[in-house]
Design a protein around this motif. Structure first.
Motif, PDB file in Angstrom:
ATOM      1  N   SER A  61       0.322  -1.049   0.070  1.00 30.70           N
ATOM      2  CA  SER A  61       0.104   0.186   0.302  1.00 30.70           C
ATOM      3  C   SER A  61       0.776   1.046   0.242  1.00 30.70           C
ATOM      4  N   HIS A  62       2.092   1.374   0.859  1.00 30.24           N
ATOM      5  CA  HIS A  62       3.145   2.395   0.873  1.00 30.24           C
ATOM      6  C   HIS A  62       3.398   2.563  -0.998  1.00 30.24           C
ATOM      7  N   VAL A  63       3.920   1.226  -1.544  1.00 27.96           N
ATOM      8  CA  VAL A  63       4.277   1.414  -2.699  1.00 27.96           C
ATOM      9  C   VAL A  63       3.020   2.380  -3.942  1.00 27.96           C
ATOM     10  N   VAL A  64       1.682   1.225  -3.874  1.00 25.74           N
ATOM     11  CA  VAL A  64       1.244   2.048  -4.055  1.00 25.74           C
ATOM     12  C   VAL A  64       0.466   3.566  -4.362  1.00 25.74           C
ATOM     13  N   ARG A  65       0.584   3.920  -3.345  1.00 31.40           N
ATOM     14  CA  ARG A  65       0.928   5.680  -2.823  1.00 31.40           C
ATOM     15  C   ARG A  65       2.449   6.512  -3.219  1.00 31.40           C
ATOM     16  N   TRP A  66       3.062   5.934  -3.114  1.00 27.58           N
ATOM     17  CA  TRP A  66       4.076   6.475  -3.435  1.00 27.58           C
ATOM     18  C   TRP A  66       4.130   6.830  -4.652  1.00 27.58           C
TER      19      TRP A  66
ATOM     20  N   TYR B  23      12.505   2.005   8.072  1.00 26.95           N
ATOM     21  CA  TYR B  23      11.653   2.570   8.297  1.00 26.95           C
ATOM     22  C   TYR B  23      10.923   2.271   6.759  1.00 26.95           C
ATOM     23  N   VAL B  24       9.711   2.213   6.670  1.00 31.45           N
ATOM     24  CA  VAL B  24       8.496   1.497   5.084  1.00 31.45           C
ATOM     25  C   VAL B  24       8.943   2.794   3.758  1.00 31.45           C
ATOM     26  N   GLU B  25       9.197   4.091   4.017  1.00 23.43           N
ATOM     27  CA  GLU B  25       9.040   4.700   3.417  1.00 23.43           C
ATOM     28  C   GLU B  25      10.416   5.052   2.911  1.00 23.43           C
ATOM     29  N   ASP B  26      11.152   4.369   3.017  1.00 26.38           N
ATOM     30  CA  ASP B  26      13.018   4.416   2.756  1.00 26.38           C
ATOM     31  C   ASP B  26      12.639   2.909   2.133  1.00 26.38           C
ATOM     32  N   HIS B  27      12.539   2.222   2.385  1.00 28.98           N
ATOM     33  CA  HIS B  27      12.364   1.123   1.397  1.00 28.98           C
ATOM     34  C   HIS B  27      10.945   1.285   0.524  1.00 28.98           C
ATOM     35  N   VAL B  28      10.627   2.098  -0.008  1.00 28.82           N
ATOM     36  CA  VAL B  28       9.788   1.628  -0.588  1.00 28.82           C
ATOM     37  C   VAL B  28      11.017   3.078  -1.949  1.00 28.82           C
ATOM     38  N   GLU B  29      11.468   4.176  -1.174  1.00 30.07           N
ATOM     39  CA  GLU B  29      12.055   4.630  -2.634  1.00 30.07           C
ATOM     40  C   GLU B  29      13.378   4.168  -2.574  1.00 30.07           C
TER      41      GLU B  29
END
Length: 342
Positions: A14-19, A218-224
């Motif tokens: 879900s974080h990937v989709v949103r990003w 942190y998940v946002e760092d992973h998504v990037e």
């Protein structure tokens, strides 16, 4: 650019989709998610009406269900996150893990090859390497030595992805991440479990002596990092994505206790998990040098923000921690006492 994200209703997905929708103006995202217990449409309620977003309820292991999408709509890239991922559940039965993590990956690889998908990103885990001693870091060249059925299924999937590149020339990249944390994480996982238990006045289970070490990201760092691997990674390569942030489980407990105004009296040791790996830690030098990635969020700030999110989103996690969740919880931690005061 049309991107298929598998498991898009899960935590990382879900974080990937949103990003993608927020940072890539030309992207169209198709979310393939069959909605197992950990898939939650509430995770993407804020983007559900975005015209660039579409959800298909289909299992990645369902060849007949997935193939028509790829055949009728050219797909530029696949970010493959769909997975059964909880180690405890894999110890109880490994069959769903083989079905989703192994068969599902092979189905996607075959469909991607037949329909000419430009890039296939396999999102894997540090657990495929097995247990690390007190020193050193896992590197991408280390052999896979998984110890749990979950980790074995992910290792098998990784090998299928590598074989697709070597045998069929498919444009694939593999990432292996350390333990993620942040908003929208299913509350059977360590950090959200402890936070939500605290908010409910329940004790915190801790396995064994609490000295198992994990590298927290942190998940946002992973998504990037995933976006950079998708767009900059070299075909056939593996990239470790680590947080440079090793903590014992007691370290994590103490950090959360201080933020929630509690003491160690709420932490209750439970029998250790079967085959519990002692330590994971990743050398992320390759990702830093080749992808230009480094984590941007420090542990202290990100953990504080995570606690605040669960404090202000009670409806989200309270709706999950009911029914079958409660039954699974009682089965997994049968020795826990009733909620105690601090």
């Amino acid at each position: 650019m049309r991107v298929v994200v598998t498991g898009g209703y899960g935590f990382i997905g879900s974080h990937v989709v949103r990003w993608l929708l927020q940072h890539v103006p030309t992207v169209e995202v198709v979310n393939l998610d069959v909605l197992t217990y950990a898939g939650n449409p509430a995770n993407l309620a804020d983007v559900a009406k975005d015209p660039r977003y579409r959800w298909m309820r289909v299992s990645v292991s369902d060849y007949a269900g997935v193939y028509p999408l790829f055949q009728s709509h050219p797909i530029d890239a696949v970010i493959h996150l769909a997975a059964e991922s909880h180690v405890d559940r894999s110890i109880e039965t490994g069959l769903p893990f083989v079905e989703t993590n192994v068969v599902g990956t092979e189905v996607l690889l075959e469909i991607a090859r037949k329909t000419g998908v430009g890039r296939f990103l396999q999102v894997s885990t540090d657990e495929v390497y097995g247990s690390l001693g007190p020193d050193g870091l896992f590197r991408e060249t280390d052999p896979v030595r998984p110890n749990s059925p979950y980790a074995a299924s992910k290792a098998a999937a990784d090998l299928l992805v590598q074989a697709a590149h070597r045998t069929n020339g498919q444009n694939v990249v593999i990432t292996r991440c350390s333990n993620n944390f942040g908003p929208y994480q299913f509350p059977e996982k360590l950090i959200p479990l402890w936070i939500t238990n605290a908010l409910e006045g329940k004790p915190w289970p801790i396995y064994g002596d609490g000295q198992n070490v994990r590298d927290w990201l942190y998940v946002e760092d992973h998504v990037e990092a995933l976006w950079l691997a998708l767009t900059r990674g070299q075909a056939g390569e593996i990239y470790n994505i680590g947080g440079h942030n090793e903590k014992t489980n007691w370290d994590v407990a103490d950090a959360l206790l201080s933020r929630l105004g509690l003491t160690r009296s709420v932490v209750v040791p439970v029998p250790d998990r079967a085959g519990h790996d002692r330590r994971y830690a990743l050398d992320a030098t390759k990702a830093e040098q080749e992808l230009g990635w480094r984590p941007r969020h420090d542990w202290e700030t990100a953990l504080t923000a995570t606690v605040a999110w669960y404090q202000t989103h009670r409806d989200w996690w309270q709706s999950i921690k009911q029914g079958t969740y409660q039954d699974d919880y009682r089965r997994r931690y049968p020795t826990l006492a009733e909620p105690q005061g601090d």
